[in-house]
Scaffold this motif. Structure first.
Motif, PDB file in Angstrom:
ATOM      1  N   PRO A  42      19.705 -19.012  65.973  1.00  0.00           N
ATOM      2  CA  PRO A  42      18.400 -19.621  66.228  1.00  0.00           C
ATOM      3  C   PRO A  42      17.420 -19.229  65.120  1.00  0.00           C
ATOM      4  CG  PRO A  42      18.769 -17.794  67.729  1.00  0.00           C
ATOM      5  CD  PRO A  42      20.035 -17.979  66.942  1.00  0.00           C
ATOM      6  N   LEU A  43      16.382 -20.014  64.957  1.00  0.00           N
ATOM      7  CA  LEU A  43      15.411 -19.794  63.882  1.00  0.00           C
ATOM      8  C   LEU A  43      14.798 -18.395  63.933  1.00  0.00           C
ATOM      9  CD1 LEU A  43      14.001 -20.998  61.458  1.00  0.00           C
ATOM     10  CD2 LEU A  43      12.312 -21.987  62.995  1.00  0.00           C
ATOM     11  N   GLU A  44      14.557 -17.875  65.130  1.00  0.00           N
ATOM     12  CA  GLU A  44      13.933 -16.547  65.224  1.00  0.00           C
ATOM     13  C   GLU A  44      14.878 -15.430  64.769  1.00  0.00           C
ATOM     14  OE1 GLU A  44      15.238 -17.690  69.445  1.00  0.00           O
ATOM     15  OE2 GLU A  44      14.144 -18.647  67.838  1.00  0.00           O
ATOM     16  N   ARG A  45      16.148 -15.739  64.519  1.00  0.00           N
ATOM     17  CA  ARG A  45      17.097 -14.744  64.013  1.00  0.00           C
ATOM     18  C   ARG A  45      17.543 -15.067  62.589  1.00  0.00           C
ATOM     19  NH1 ARG A  45      20.971 -13.377  69.126  1.00  0.00           N
ATOM     20  NH2 ARG A  45      19.370 -12.354  70.371  1.00  0.00           N
ATOM     21  N   VAL A  46      16.683 -15.724  61.845  1.00  0.00           N
ATOM     22  CA  VAL A  46      17.029 -16.121  60.477  1.00  0.00           C
ATOM     23  C   VAL A  46      17.374 -14.903  59.615  1.00  0.00           C
ATOM     24  CG1 VAL A  46      14.642 -16.187  59.632  1.00  0.00           C
ATOM     25  CG2 VAL A  46      16.401 -17.565  58.519  1.00  0.00           C
ATOM     26  N   VAL A  65      21.311 -22.015  60.428  1.00  0.00           N
ATOM     27  CA  VAL A  65      20.085 -21.616  61.114  1.00  0.00           C
ATOM     28  C   VAL A  65      19.479 -22.880  61.666  1.00  0.00           C
ATOM     29  CG1 VAL A  65      17.806 -20.574  60.877  1.00  0.00           C
ATOM     30  CG2 VAL A  65      19.729 -19.649  59.575  1.00  0.00           C
ATOM     31  N   SER A  66      19.343 -22.926  62.998  1.00  0.00           N
ATOM     32  CA  SER A  66      18.871 -24.138  63.651  1.00  0.00           C
ATOM     33  C   SER A  66      17.696 -23.845  64.576  1.00  0.00           C
ATOM     34  CB  SER A  66      19.998 -24.764  64.483  1.00  0.00           C
ATOM     35  OG  SER A  66      19.506 -25.825  65.262  1.00  0.00           O
ATOM     36  N   PRO A  67      16.595 -24.584  64.422  1.00  0.00           N
ATOM     37  CA  PRO A  67      15.467 -24.394  65.339  1.00  0.00           C
ATOM     38  C   PRO A  67      15.820 -24.844  66.758  1.00  0.00           C
ATOM     39  CG  PRO A  67      15.054 -26.230  63.861  1.00  0.00           C
ATOM     40  CD  PRO A  67      16.325 -25.591  63.413  1.00  0.00           C
ATOM     41  N   LEU A  68      16.916 -25.556  66.931  1.00  0.00           N
ATOM     42  CA  LEU A  68      17.321 -26.040  68.261  1.00  0.00           C
ATOM     43  C   LEU A  68      18.255 -25.076  68.977  1.00  0.00           C
ATOM     44  CD1 LEU A  68      17.995 -29.773  67.301  1.00  0.00           C
ATOM     45  CD2 LEU A  68      15.893 -28.740  68.176  1.00  0.00           C
ATOM     46  N   ALA A  69      18.819 -24.105  68.258  1.00  0.00           N
ATOM     47  CA  ALA A  69      19.733 -23.134  68.881  1.00  0.00           C
ATOM     48  C   ALA A  69      18.941 -22.156  69.729  1.00  0.00           C
ATOM     49  CB  ALA A  69      20.510 -22.393  67.800  1.00  0.00           C
ATOM     50  N   THR A  70      19.594 -21.621  70.758  1.00  0.00           N
ATOM     51  CA  THR A  70      18.950 -20.625  71.606  1.00  0.00           C
ATOM     52  C   THR A  70      19.590 -19.270  71.372  1.00  0.00           C
ATOM     53  OG1 THR A  70      20.466 -21.158  73.408  1.00  0.00           O
ATOM     54  CG2 THR A  70      18.332 -22.292  73.393  1.00  0.00           C
ATOM     55  N   ALA A  71      18.805 -18.235  71.588  1.00  0.00           N
ATOM     56  CA  ALA A  71      19.274 -16.862  71.350  1.00  0.00           C
ATOM     57  C   ALA A  71      20.295 -16.441  72.380  1.00  0.00           C
ATOM     58  CB  ALA A  71      18.100 -15.903  71.343  1.00  0.00           C
TER      59      ALA A  71
END
Length: 71
Positions: A42-46, A65-71
């Motif tokens: 997810p984007l927050e784990r870039v 890295v995808s803004p649509l993926a979830t952690a």
């Protein structure tokens, strides 16, 4: 990355035009991407994704890295 004066140095597989040609080959069934291991972050784990490039599974790991993926 610009605000923090950071750089990411790496390589790209292809140009935009070559990427489009690859997409068309996959859609037509002419290119098999099943050997690739897709690792989606997810984007927050870039930062984890970027630091994980050294631990990837050889050449065939595809880090995304995808803004649509979830952690």
């Amino acid at each position: 990355m610009l605000d923090q004066q950071l750089r990411l140095i790496g390589s790209a597989w292809c140009t935009s035009g070559e990427g489009q040609a690859m997409v068309e080959m996959v859609a037509a069934g002419l290119l098999d991407l099943s050997p690739l291991e897709h690792v989606v972050h997810p984007l927050e784990r870039v930062n984890e994704a970027i630091s994980g490039t050294a631990r990837r599974n050889g050449w065939f790991a595809n880090l995304i890295v995808s803004p649509l993926a979830t952690a």
